[in-house]
Design a protein around this motif. Structure first.
Motif, PDB file in Angstrom:
ATOM      1  N   ILE A 290       1.042   4.325  -2.747  1.00 39.31           N
ATOM      2  CA  ILE A 290       0.834   5.722  -2.370  1.00 39.31           C
ATOM      3  C   ILE A 290       1.951   6.603  -2.927  1.00 39.31           C
ATOM      4  O   ILE A 290       1.713   7.645  -3.543  1.00 39.31           O
ATOM      5  CB  ILE A 290       0.828   5.857  -0.815  1.00 39.31           C
TER       6      ILE A 290
ATOM      7  N   ALA B 177      -5.440   2.834  -2.566  1.00 43.32           N
ATOM      8  CA  ALA B 177      -4.638   4.065  -2.610  1.00 43.32           C
ATOM      9  C   ALA B 177      -5.451   5.190  -3.269  1.00 43.32           C
ATOM     10  O   ALA B 177      -5.468   6.323  -2.784  1.00 43.32           O
ATOM     11  CB  ALA B 177      -3.340   3.834  -3.367  1.00 43.32           C
TER      12      ALA B 177
ATOM     13  N   THR C 245      -1.541   9.219   5.042  1.00 41.24           N
ATOM     14  CA  THR C 245      -0.834   7.975   5.320  1.00 41.24           C
ATOM     15  C   THR C 245      -0.602   7.812   6.822  1.00 41.24           C
ATOM     16  O   THR C 245      -0.798   6.728   7.375  1.00 41.24           O
ATOM     17  CB  THR C 245       0.506   7.972   4.555  1.00 41.24           C
TER      18      THR C 245
ATOM     19  N   VAL D  98      -0.676  13.956   1.333  1.00 45.19           N
ATOM     20  CA  VAL D  98      -0.402  12.517   1.237  1.00 45.19           C
ATOM     21  C   VAL D  98       0.177  12.004   2.559  1.00 45.19           C
ATOM     22  O   VAL D  98      -0.197  10.942   3.053  1.00 45.19           O
ATOM     23  CB  VAL D  98       0.548  12.216   0.057  1.00 45.19           C
TER      24      VAL D  98
ATOM     25  N   TYR E  48       0.832  -1.200   0.000  1.00 43.43           N
ATOM     26  CA  TYR E  48       0.000   0.000   0.000  1.00 43.43           C
ATOM     27  C   TYR E  48       0.874   1.259   0.000  1.00 43.43           C
ATOM     28  O   TYR E  48       0.643   2.197  -0.774  1.00 43.43           O
ATOM     29  CB  TYR E  48      -0.931  -0.034   1.216  1.00 43.43           C
TER      30      TYR E  48
ATOM     31  N   GLY F  99      -0.016   7.504  -6.017  1.00 43.88           N
ATOM     32  CA  GLY F  99      -0.868   8.473  -5.347  1.00 43.88           C
ATOM     33  C   GLY F  99      -0.318   9.892  -5.401  1.00 43.88           C
ATOM     34  O   GLY F  99      -1.001  10.826  -5.819  1.00 43.88           O
TER      35      GLY F  99
ATOM     36  N   LEU G 177      -6.873   8.391  -0.965  1.00 44.20           N
ATOM     37  CA  LEU G 177      -6.376   9.741  -1.246  1.00 44.20           C
ATOM     38  C   LEU G 177      -7.412  10.582  -1.990  1.00 44.20           C
ATOM     39  O   LEU G 177      -7.115  11.685  -2.446  1.00 44.20           O
ATOM     40  CB  LEU G 177      -5.078   9.658  -2.053  1.00 44.20           C
TER      41      LEU G 177
END
Ligand code: PHE
Length: 451
Positions: free
Chosen positions: A54, A227, A263, A259, A50, A58, A231
Motif C-alpha cells: 500500500i 492493494a 487502510t 489511502v 499488504y 498504492g 485502493l
C-alpha cells in the motif's frame, strides 16, 4: 479534445471528493476479501506485506491517477489520449473501462448478497444457526437459488444506476457524505462488541503478530494484487474521480487521506472478524465464505447478535454500494465524454448491460456451477481476469505513462497547481519510473513460473 466541464459536473466540496474516493476504495475488498485472504495466508505477516504494498505502490499510483484525471478532466480513455494524442497509450484507458465492466459484473452479485443478508438479518433468518455448517447450507441454498440471488443482484445494480444517473455532486457526493461516516461508526461499534467477547484476544494475536514463515511468493502476489483492488487502482476509477476536481485542491493530501481511510477500514474489519471467529472457536481459513458463513454463526451465538448482524451487513452493503457506484461511473464517464451520451442514458443502458453480464456470475453458485472456463466457474474467471491481470497491468502502465511518457516534471507541475511545493516529487518519480514497473513485472514472472 477536452470536455466541457460544466456539463460533466464537479465535486462540491473537498471533503465530498475525499469521501467519494474513499467510498470507491473502501468496499467488499476491505470487509469481505481482506479478512478472508488474511485468514488464508497466516494472519499478521500477510497484513504486514499488504501494508508495504500500500505504502510503496498504492500511494504513488493513486496520486498518479488523480493527477491524470484532474489534468485532463476526462475519463481514462480521454485522459490518456488528451495527454498523448494518437498514441497506443489510449489502450490503457480502454483496458480500464473494460475492467470496470468486468469487475462490476461480479461485484454486483456479492453486493446483492450483502443486501439480502441485511434484509434477512431483520427477519432473523440469518441469526439462527448453532453451527457453521448450518450457516454454510443456508449460504449455498441462497446463492444457488437463481431467482432470489438474481433479484438481489438486480436491486444492487438498480441502486447504483439511480445514484450515478443523478450525477456527481447531487448523486455520488451526497450519497457518500452520508454513507461513509455511517460506515466508520458501525465498524467501531462492532469492533468493541467483538473485542469484548471472551477469548477474543487469540484472534487479535493471530491477526497482528507476524509469523514470517507464512510469507510465500504467492502471498506476496496476492497482497500486491489486493492493494490495487482495494485502493481501486489500475483501471482509471481514480482518474475519473480526479477529473471532477477543481484546480485548487491539494492532490497529495487527498491521496494520503484516501489511502489512510482505506487502510484503517481494512484493519478495523479484521479487528471485527478475527476476534469473533476465534472467540467462537472457528477456523479463520474458511475463504470467500468467511463473512457469509462464519459471521452469521458468530452472530447467532452471541448476545445482541441480531443487532450486530443488521449492523454488519448494512455496513457491507454501504461499502459495496459506494464502490459499485465508482465502477459504474468509469464506464458512464467514458460514454458521456467520448460518445456524447447523456448521463441518464449512459447510466441506465450500461447498468443494464453490466447486470446482464453479471447474471452468469451470479448463477455460478447454482445452475451454472458445472460450467467451467479455464478450470474456473464464470464468477472466478471474470474476477481472475480483471483483478489479477487487468488491474496490476493497468497500474503498471499508468506508472510508466506518468513516469516516462507524460513525465514527472509535467505531473509535478499539475500537483503543484494547488499552490503547494511537492517536496516528495523526486521519490514519487523514482517509484513510478522504476519501483512499480519492476514489482509488477516480477509478480507476473513469478506467476508465470508458478504455472
Ligand atoms: N476498491 C473496491 C473494494 O475494495 C473495489 C474496486 C476496484 C472499486 C476497482 C473500483 C475500482 O471493494
Amino acid at each position: 479534445m477536452s470536455a466541457d466541464n460544466k456539463s460533466r459536473g464537479f465535486w462540491a466540496t473537498r471533503m465530498g471528493f475525499i469521501l467519494a474516493a474513499s467510498g470507491s476504495a473502501v468496499g467488499l475488498g476491505n470487509i469481505w476479501k481482506f479478512p478472508y485472504i488474511t485468514g488464508e495466508n497466516g494472519g499478521g505477516a500477510f497484513v504486514l506485506v499488504y501494508l508495504i504494498c500500500i505504502a510503496l505502490i498504492g500511494l504513488p499510483i493513486m496520486l498518479a491517477e488523480f493527477t491524470l484525471g484532474r489534468k485532463s478532466g476526462l475519463n481514462p480513455v480521454g485522459a490518456f489520449s488528451a495527454i498523448k494524442p494518437g498514441s497506443p497509450w489510449v489502450g490503457v484507458g480502454f483496458m480500464g473501462v473494460i475492467a470496470g465492466f468486468l469487475i462490476l459484473s461480479f461485484y454486483g452479485v456479492v453486493g446483492g448478497w450483502s443486501i439480502a443478508y441485511t434484509v434477512k438479518s431483520f427477519t432473523l433468518s440469518v441469526v439462527d444457526f448453532s453451527h457453521p455448517s448450518e450457516a454454510g447450507n443456508f449460504f449455498v441454498e441462497f446463492t444457488g437459488n437463481p431467482v432470489e440471488a438474481t433479484f438481489y443482484h438486480f436491486l444492487f445494480m438498480a441502486i447504483c444506476v439511480v445514484i450515478v444517473a443523478r450525477g456527481i455532486d447531487r448523486g455520488i457526493e451526497r450519497a457518500c457524505n452520508l454513507l461513509m461516516p455511517a460506515l466508520i461508526l458501525f465498524l467501531v461499534v462492532l469492533m468493541v462488541r467483538s473485542l469484548t467477547l471472551p477469548g477474543a484476544m487469540e484472534g487479535v494475536e493471530f491477526y497482528l503478530r507476524p509469523d514470517f514463515s507464512k510469507i510465500t511468493a504467492e502471498a506476496i502476489l496476492l497482497a500486491l494484487g489486493h492493494a490495487f483492488f482495494s485502493l481501486s487502482l489500475g483501471m482509471g476509477a481514480m482518474i475519473t474521480y480526479g477529473s471532477y476536481l477543481k484546480q485548487g485542491e491539494s492532490l497529495a493530501s487527498a491521496t494520503f487521506a484516501v489511502v489512510l481511510f482505506d487502510t484503517v477500514i481494512a484493519l478495523l474489519a479484521g479487528l471485527v472478524i478475527f476476534p469473533a471467529v476465534f472467540a467462537m472457536g472457528l477456523e479463520p481459513t474458511a475463504g470467500p465464505s468467511l463473512v457469509f458463513m462464519v459471521l452469521p454463526t458468530v452472530f447467532s451465538n452471541m448476545p445482541l447478535g441480531a443487532i450486530a448482524s443488521i449492523i454488519f451487513f448494512s455496513l457491507l452493503m454501504i461499502a459495496a454500494l459506494t464502490s459499485g457506484i465508482s465502477l459504474l461511473e468509469v464506464v458512464v464517464a467514458f460514454f458521456i465524454d467520448q460518445l456524447g451520451w447523456s448521463r441518464k442514458k449512459a447510466a441506465w443502458v450500461m447498468g443494464g448491460v453490466i447486470f446482464a453480464l453479471g447474471v452468469p456470475s451470479g448463477l455460478s453458485f447454482g445452475v451454472m456451477a458445472e460450467y467451467k472456463l479455464a478450470g474456473m466457474n464464470f464468477f472466478d474467471f471474470v474476477d481472475n481476469i480483471a483483478s489479477n491481470y487487468l488491474l496490476p497491468l493497468g497500474g503498471m502502465f499508468t506508472a510508466i505513462f506518468v513516469g516516462w511518457v507524460w513525465g514527472i516534471k509535467s505531473a509535478k507541475a499539475e500537483v503543484e497547481k494547488s499552490g503547494e511545493t511537492f517536496r516528495l516529487a523526486a521519490v514519487w518519480g523514482f517509484i513510478l519510473r522504476y519501483v512499480t514497473p519492476v514489482c509488477v513485472a516480477l509478480v507476473f514472472v513469478a506467476k508465470f513460473l508458478q504455472e
